[in-house]
Write a protein that holds these residues in place. Structure first.
Motif, PDB file in Angstrom:
ATOM      1  N   VAL A  32       0.965  -1.286   0.113  1.00 52.51           N
ATOM      2  CA  VAL A  32       0.040   0.006  -0.048  1.00 52.51           C
ATOM      3  C   VAL A  32       0.756   1.269   0.079  1.00 52.51           C
ATOM      4  N   ALA A  33       0.795   2.299  -0.899  1.00 49.22           N
ATOM      5  CA  ALA A  33       1.306   3.273  -1.027  1.00 49.22           C
ATOM      6  C   ALA A  33       0.532   4.438  -0.339  1.00 49.22           C
ATOM      7  N   ILE A  34       1.100   5.377   0.832  1.00 48.48           N
ATOM      8  CA  ILE A  34       0.750   6.572   1.108  1.00 48.48           C
ATOM      9  C   ILE A  34       1.339   7.690   0.376  1.00 48.48           C
ATOM     10  N   VAL A  35       0.632   8.682  -0.272  1.00 48.39           N
ATOM     11  CA  VAL A  35       1.152   9.753  -0.784  1.00 48.39           C
ATOM     12  C   VAL A  35       0.688  11.054  -0.254  1.00 48.39           C
ATOM     13  N   THR A 184       5.942 -10.227   0.842  1.00 51.55           N
ATOM     14  CA  THR A 184       5.985  -9.265   2.162  1.00 51.55           C
ATOM     15  C   THR A 184       5.070  -8.081   2.363  1.00 51.55           C
ATOM     16  N   ALA A 185       4.249  -8.011   3.059  1.00 51.90           N
ATOM     17  CA  ALA A 185       3.357  -6.932   3.059  1.00 51.90           C
ATOM     18  C   ALA A 185       4.135  -5.729   3.388  1.00 51.90           C
ATOM     19  N   ALA A 186       3.810  -4.477   2.726  1.00 53.20           N
ATOM     20  CA  ALA A 186       4.663  -3.215   2.925  1.00 53.20           C
ATOM     21  C   ALA A 186       3.627  -2.268   2.716  1.00 53.20           C
ATOM     22  N   ILE A 187       4.204  -0.926   3.303  1.00 53.59           N
ATOM     23  CA  ILE A 187       3.549   0.243   3.224  1.00 53.59           C
ATOM     24  C   ILE A 187       4.819   1.207   2.835  1.00 53.59           C
ATOM     25  N   VAL A 188       4.560   1.916   1.677  1.00 53.30           N
ATOM     26  CA  VAL A 188       5.450   2.993   1.218  1.00 53.30           C
ATOM     27  C   VAL A 188       5.112   4.293   1.151  1.00 53.30           C
ATOM     28  N   VAL A 189       5.729   5.242   1.862  1.00 49.67           N
ATOM     29  CA  VAL A 189       5.286   6.699   1.902  1.00 49.67           C
ATOM     30  C   VAL A 189       6.048   7.573   1.011  1.00 49.67           C
ATOM     31  N   THR A 190       5.414   8.258   0.236  1.00 51.40           N
ATOM     32  CA  THR A 190       6.144   9.369  -0.794  1.00 51.40           C
ATOM     33  C   THR A 190       5.447  10.526  -1.071  1.00 51.40           C
ATOM     34  N   HIS A 191       5.971  11.459  -1.636  1.00 52.20           N
ATOM     35  CA  HIS A 191       5.369  12.670  -2.070  1.00 52.20           C
ATOM     36  C   HIS A 191       4.909  12.687  -3.404  1.00 52.20           C
ATOM     37  N   ASP A 192       5.446  11.566  -4.347  1.00 50.84           N
ATOM     38  CA  ASP A 192       5.284  11.522  -5.776  1.00 50.84           C
ATOM     39  C   ASP A 192       4.265  10.638  -6.008  1.00 50.84           C
ATOM     40  N   ILE A 193       3.361  11.188  -6.827  1.00 51.43           N
ATOM     41  CA  ILE A 193       2.004  10.382  -6.977  1.00 51.43           C
ATOM     42  C   ILE A 193       2.356   9.349  -8.118  1.00 51.43           C
ATOM     43  N   ASP A 194       3.146   9.330  -8.986  1.00 52.18           N
ATOM     44  CA  ASP A 194       3.797   8.653  -9.852  1.00 52.18           C
ATOM     45  C   ASP A 194       4.419   7.406  -9.400  1.00 52.18           C
ATOM     46  N   VAL A 198       3.067   3.274  -9.117  1.00 44.78           N
ATOM     47  CA  VAL A 198       4.025   2.214  -9.619  1.00 44.78           C
ATOM     48  C   VAL A 198       4.280   1.050  -8.517  1.00 44.78           C
ATOM     49  N   MET A 199       4.526   1.578  -7.335  1.00 47.60           N
ATOM     50  CA  MET A 199       5.102   0.728  -6.148  1.00 47.60           C
ATOM     51  C   MET A 199       3.908   0.293  -5.443  1.00 47.60           C
ATOM     52  N   GLY A 200       2.813   0.832  -5.432  1.00 53.12           N
ATOM     53  CA  GLY A 200       1.568   0.418  -4.672  1.00 53.12           C
ATOM     54  C   GLY A 200       0.742  -0.458  -5.390  1.00 53.12           C
ATOM     55  N   SER A 201      -0.029  -1.352  -4.524  1.00 58.27           N
ATOM     56  CA  SER A 201      -1.195  -2.106  -5.461  1.00 58.27           C
ATOM     57  C   SER A 201      -2.302  -1.095  -5.236  1.00 58.27           C
ATOM     58  N   ARG A 202      -2.477  -0.536  -4.090  1.00 59.51           N
ATOM     59  CA  ARG A 202      -3.373   0.677  -3.729  1.00 59.51           C
ATOM     60  C   ARG A 202      -2.603   2.049  -3.336  1.00 59.51           C
ATOM     61  N   VAL A 203      -3.301   3.126  -3.409  1.00 61.61           N
ATOM     62  CA  VAL A 203      -2.642   4.180  -3.292  1.00 61.61           C
ATOM     63  C   VAL A 203      -3.653   5.034  -2.245  1.00 61.61           C
ATOM     64  N   LEU A 204      -3.180   5.509  -1.118  1.00 57.90           N
ATOM     65  CA  LEU A 204      -4.054   6.162  -0.086  1.00 57.90           C
ATOM     66  C   LEU A 204      -3.620   7.813  -0.321  1.00 57.90           C
ATOM     67  N   ALA A 205      -4.169   8.717  -0.037  1.00 58.36           N
ATOM     68  CA  ALA A 205      -3.922  10.207  -0.129  1.00 58.36           C
ATOM     69  C   ALA A 205      -3.995  10.576   1.076  1.00 58.36           C
ATOM     70  N   MET A 206      -2.945  11.459   1.551  1.00 59.46           N
ATOM     71  CA  MET A 206      -2.948  11.899   2.976  1.00 59.46           C
ATOM     72  C   MET A 206      -2.811  13.367   3.090  1.00 59.46           C
ATOM     73  N   GLU A 207      -3.576  14.112   3.739  1.00 55.93           N
ATOM     74  CA  GLU A 207      -3.432  15.714   3.959  1.00 55.93           C
ATOM     75  C   GLU A 207      -3.776  16.089   5.259  1.00 55.93           C
TER      76      GLU A 207
END
Length: 215
Positions: A32-35, A184-194, A198-207
């Motif tokens: 899961v990616a958090i952007v 492996t289950a993973a969470i990746v955080v980034t400020h780059d939506i692209d 690419v990295m996440g099977s799902r993308v969550l937006a945070m503000e």
């Protein structure tokens, strides 16, 4: 339910609410990616999952609550922006570090490290010093080191942000494939939506400490 479950988790630093009521799941083998922008609370979510900061709410793996479990027993691995590698150890020594701390048998360590070197595309480079590696190679070592103890969930905090744009694009694909191969289950955080897409099977937006939507 299996996997990681975060329910109504909040993190505050004094009067500052860094995370407010975060709730989401990460299935086994899912990334899961958090952007979000800097200061949105992304890293504080990871810190809560790792048990590095006080938080309210519930974090559990499957049916097992983790709230009272110390960081080193949560089964969590972390990859940071600059890798935090040990300069006095070669590539193999860096990857083996966690296994050595867990007093794993020497032969088993060799086998595990050999497998991880192959997984992250660094075969034949085990004896190289950290100062002999490129930025991308260092992040591959950091990823392998975090995967070595077979964590239940891997947390990646802006793992590619220190690299140049072209290398980031290539390595984002490589990291995604490595995580899929390791299951492996993973969470990746980034400020780059692209990068997140690419990295996440799902993308969550945070503000401002809150999840706003799926990106």
């Amino acid at each position: 339910m299996t996997g990681l479950q975060i329910r109504h988790v909040s993190v505050s630093y004094g009067k500052i609410d860094a995370v407010v009521g975060a709730s989401f799941d990460v299935a086994e083998s899912e990334t899961v990616a958090i952007v979000g922008p800097s200061g949105s609370g992304k890293s504080s979510v990871l810190a809560a999952i790792a048990g590095l900061v006080p938080y309210s709410g519930i974090i559990r793996w499957g049916e097992t609550p983790l709230n009272a479990v110390p960081t080193h027993k949560r089964g969590v691995g972390m990859v940071f922006q600059d890798g935090h590698l040990f300069p006095n150890r070669d590539v193999r020594g860096n990857i083996a570090f966690g296994l050595e701390m867990d007093k794993v048998d020497r032969a088993a360590i060799k086998t595990r490290v050999d497998n991880l070197l192959a997984l992250v595309g660094l075969e034949g480079m085990g004896s190289r010093g950290i100062d002999e590696l490129s930025g991308g190679e260092r992040q591959r070592v950091a990823l392998a080191r975090s995967l070595a103890p077979q964590p239940r969930v891997l947390l990646l905090d802006e793992p590619l942000s220190s690299l140049d744009s072209a290398l980031r694009k290539r390595l984002a694909v490589d990291v995604r494939d490595i995580l899929l191969a390791s299951r492996t289950a993973a969470i990746v955080v980034t400020h780059d939506i692209d990068e997140a897409q690419v990295m996440g099977s799902r993308v969550l937006a945070m503000e401002r400490g809150r999840f706003t939507a799926a990106a």
